[in-house]
Design a protein around this motif. Structure first.
Motif, PDB file in Angstrom:
ATOM      1  N   SER A 116     -57.560  55.290 -20.344  1.00 11.43           N
ATOM      2  CA  SER A 116     -56.208  54.792 -22.086  1.00 11.43           C
ATOM      3  C   SER A 116     -57.214  55.830 -22.610  1.00 11.43           C
ATOM      4  N   VAL A 208     -59.277  50.702 -19.064  1.00  8.74           N
ATOM      5  CA  VAL A 208     -58.205  50.860 -20.874  1.00  8.74           C
ATOM      6  C   VAL A 208     -59.414  50.086 -21.543  1.00  8.74           C
ATOM      7  N   CYS A 243     -52.774  50.816 -24.887  1.00 14.43           N
ATOM      8  CA  CYS A 243     -51.783  51.729 -24.992  1.00 14.43           C
ATOM      9  C   CYS A 243     -50.618  51.896 -25.805  1.00 14.43           C
TER      10      CYS A 243
END
Length: 314
Positions: A116, A208, A243
């Motif tokens: 991400s 992420v 995200c």
């Protein structure tokens, strides 16, 4: 005796072979057709010239007891918890290095690593080194966010990680959110974008960042979504974002009017990755991190000791 430029270039080459490529001294000597004593002298010179620095490794700054408690409490695959110390590097740098070493150890031939945007993931990208295999694909999980020169931009994170690993980079050459649904659907059908999302759905490792519902979250800070929307999505029950996707305290998606216009991994596809690593720090993020873990969006965590304690106290 002063060294000429050619001498310094050779010293730097030897230092890179030893510390970046992780070659043994006898392997370097063989490749360069010199003696091992020459390699030893060059490595000492590299230290004297400031080409190489000795640092306390992030391993020495980890809190293994907090890691054990997090794994036991939340059923994680693993946890990495660092304890930044006064006078040491900042927390992002220390955590980035610690997570990087962990990621490197888990990369096998054929790994698809989804990444991400965000500050913590960018710190991992800055610290990454070649792992056990370079047969790795690194793929962006969200379209462009902010200006490309910003280290936390998704394209820059993907590029840096791939370069550090010697892997293949698959960037997502589209905005994170487009103006209308028709435009989003059209982009998803283009060959270049479709190829990236096909790879996203095959990722084996995800790395992420997690944002809280606050102006500090990347999606708001970079202007992808206006700050005025924070109150709206919070009122719908959102506690975190990954995200550009929002989720509630149970880790379930919270719908927004941007969903069909957002060009990023869905939370459902993210949860399907066999290993999903959240890289996030700050006690204010504890509710969002806890929700992502309990909802099984991710199943591994890298954080700092203050955030780990906040998670365990909640």
């Amino acid at each position: 005796m002063a060294r000429n430029r050619r001498d310094e270039e050779l010293i730097l080459r030897i230092a890179r072979m030893r510390y970046d490529q992780k070659l043994a001294q006898h392997e370097i000597a063989k490749q360069l057709a010199v003696s091992e004593s020459t390699i030893s002298r060059a490595l000492k010179a590299a230290m004297d010239l400031g080409f190489v620095e000795i640092q306390i490794t992030p391993y020495a700054m980890r809190d293994f007891e907090l890691e054990r408690r997090l794994v036991q409490r939340f059923g994680l695959e693993f946890a990495v918890v660092v304890q930044p110390r006064a006078g040491a590097q900042n927390a992002y740098e220390i955590l980035g290095r610690a997570i990087a070493r962990t990621v490197e150890d888990r990369l096998t031939p054929g790994t698809v690593l989804g990444v991400s945007d965000g500050d913590t993931v960018a710190a991992v990208a800055a610290a990454i080194r070649r792992g056990k295999s370079s047969d790795v694909d690194v793929v962006s999980l969200i379209g462009g966010v902010g200006a490309p020169q910003i280290p936390s931009h998704s394209s820059e994170v993907c590029r840096m990680l791939a370069a550090g690993l010697g892997a293949r980079a698959w960037q997502l050459p589209v905005p994170a959110i487009v103006d209308d649904v028709v435009a989003a659907r059209g982009l998803l059908e283009t060959a270049s974008v479709k190829a990236v999302f096909d790879l996203v759905r095959r990722m084996t490792v995800a790395l992420v960042g997690i944002g809280s519902i606050s102006p500090r979250a990347t999606v708001f800070r970079h202007g992808v979504i206006d700050n005025a929307y924070i109150e709206t999505i919070a009122a719908r029950g959102a506690v975190g974002t990954i995200c550009g996707r929002f989720f509630g305290p149970d880790g379930k998606p919270v719908a927004s009017e941007f969903d069909e216009r957002t060009l990023s991994v869905t939370l459902e596809d993210l949860a399907r990755a066999p290993l999903g690593i959240a890289a996030a720090l700050g006690p204010n993020k504890a509710p969002a991190i806890r929700a992502a873990i309990q909802g099984r969006i991710v199943n591994a965590l890298g954080t700092d000791s203050d955030t780990a304690r906040a998670l365990l106290e909640g």
